[in-house]
Design an enzyme around this catalytic site. Sequence first.
Site, PDB file in Angstrom:
ATOM      1  N   HIS A 124       0.372  -1.051   0.339  1.00  0.00           N
ATOM      2  CA  HIS A 124      -0.001   0.041  -0.175  1.00  0.00           C
ATOM      3  C   HIS A 124       1.199   1.683   0.067  1.00  0.00           C
ATOM      4  O   HIS A 124       0.486   2.191  -0.485  1.00  0.00           O
ATOM      5  CB  HIS A 124      -1.605   0.039   1.012  1.00  0.00           C
ATOM      6  CG  HIS A 124      -1.701  -1.208   1.336  1.00  0.00           C
ATOM      7  ND1 HIS A 124      -2.516  -1.179   0.115  1.00  0.00           N
ATOM      8  CD2 HIS A 124      -2.286  -1.882   2.520  1.00  0.00           C
ATOM      9  CE1 HIS A 124      -2.739  -2.245   0.231  1.00  0.00           C
ATOM     10  NE2 HIS A 124      -2.853  -2.973   2.233  1.00  0.00           N
TER      11      HIS A 124
ATOM     12  N   ASP B 253      -2.341 -11.165  -1.629  1.00  0.00           N
ATOM     13  CA  ASP B 253      -2.741 -10.180   0.220  1.00  0.00           C
ATOM     14  C   ASP B 253      -4.365 -10.350  -0.538  1.00  0.00           C
ATOM     15  O   ASP B 253      -4.751 -10.075  -1.933  1.00  0.00           O
ATOM     16  CB  ASP B 253      -2.195  -8.981   0.468  1.00  0.00           C
ATOM     17  CG  ASP B 253      -2.390  -8.853   1.228  1.00  0.00           C
ATOM     18  OD1 ASP B 253      -1.793  -8.801   2.410  1.00  0.00           O
ATOM     19  OD2 ASP B 253      -3.136  -7.911   1.764  1.00  0.00           O
TER      20      ASP B 253
ATOM     21  N   HIS C 271      -5.181  -8.001   0.194  1.00  0.00           N
ATOM     22  CA  HIS C 271      -6.384  -6.827   0.040  1.00  0.00           C
ATOM     23  C   HIS C 271      -5.215  -6.315  -1.210  1.00  0.00           C
ATOM     24  O   HIS C 271      -4.081  -6.173  -1.436  1.00  0.00           O
ATOM     25  CB  HIS C 271      -5.465  -5.631   0.858  1.00  0.00           C
ATOM     26  CG  HIS C 271      -6.270  -5.405   2.480  1.00  0.00           C
ATOM     27  ND1 HIS C 271      -5.667  -6.649   3.700  1.00  0.00           N
ATOM     28  CD2 HIS C 271      -7.506  -5.637   3.059  1.00  0.00           C
ATOM     29  CE1 HIS C 271      -6.103  -6.424   5.069  1.00  0.00           C
ATOM     30  NE2 HIS C 271      -7.634  -6.239   4.110  1.00  0.00           N
TER      31      HIS C 271
ATOM     32  N   ASP D 104      -4.300 -13.033   5.013  1.00  0.00           N
ATOM     33  CA  ASP D 104      -5.694 -12.546   5.415  1.00  0.00           C
ATOM     34  C   ASP D 104      -6.435 -13.194   4.220  1.00  0.00           C
ATOM     35  O   ASP D 104      -7.375 -12.766   4.533  1.00  0.00           O
ATOM     36  CB  ASP D 104      -5.607 -11.056   5.653  1.00  0.00           C
ATOM     37  CG  ASP D 104      -4.521 -10.848   4.486  1.00  0.00           C
ATOM     38  OD1 ASP D 104      -3.977 -10.794   3.693  1.00  0.00           O
ATOM     39  OD2 ASP D 104      -3.871  -9.193   3.664  1.00  0.00           O
TER      40      ASP D 104
END
Length: 323
Positions: A127, A170, A172, A250
């Site tokens: 990110h 991931d 995200h 995750d």
Amino acid sequence: MGESLADSRPVKAFYSDHYVLPLPPGHRFPMRKYSLLRDRVRAQLSGVQLLEAPAALDGELALVHDPVYITAVAEGLLSPAQQREIGFPWSPAMAERARRSVGGTIAAARAALHEGVSAQLAGGTHHAYAAKGSGFCVFNDVAVAARLMQAEWQRHRPGALLRVLVIDLDVHQGNGTASIFARDDSVYTLSLHGARNFPFRKEPSDLDVELPDGCEDEAYLAALDGALEQVWAAHTRALPGLVFYVAGADPHEADRLGRLKLSLEGLAERDHRVLQACGQRGIPLAVSMAGGYGHDIERTVDVHQQTLAACWRHWQGCQARPR
């Protein structure tokens, strides 16, 4: 989860105690997972050799990041708003952890190029943009390592180009990575992620695959197979010379922030398919553990541990192939 992994030379994996950042009471980031994973590796994965993750240098970070931002992180000049977006309060330990997270991925990439596969016990800080951090990510470890490996490749092979593939699994979307490489044909970015999860403003990767809430093993693995087919179709003229695999824990069904429903077995099959696809094509692979926020932190560590065990099995295959 124990495995006997002592039949050949160990695969290298990078870790630092600096990964465990002291945080204020009640902070939701599960820092303890890194030391728990380290302890699991030492006790149960004898085929994985832990090595110290070095700190990335300013010049290495500057291959991707704005020098003003690097200085702000190093000297504690981040504004309150910047710290809130990152999700960690600034401290010298926070700055050191950020450097080590990048340095671990750099070290894993170098080892992978020489030996076929390597890993690090943190990283996947996808990110982070060139000039800001976000979502528990200060610097973008994969982006910096990719740029540095390309520079070192050209230094030893003048005129040659190291093509890089980022397989980001991931839960995200890898928005920072996508932004950094948006206009770079030498780096192909794949992100397979939850459609309704953070970040809520996505950046276009070369290939984005969005998954609905509650996605289970069968649908996830079918989406992964389809994505990998598209990736290889995009590389018919020249395969990547290095893959960064962002292996988040995750997507697991018990993750607090994941919203998907993959089982431990489904995630093991995910790892196997990525490693097998790269192994069949002889592409070196650097693996980062990335996110994981389980209600029970031990389940998150289970996912990361089986990824590292899969790396070792992949390493055995690398050893068996003529180089």
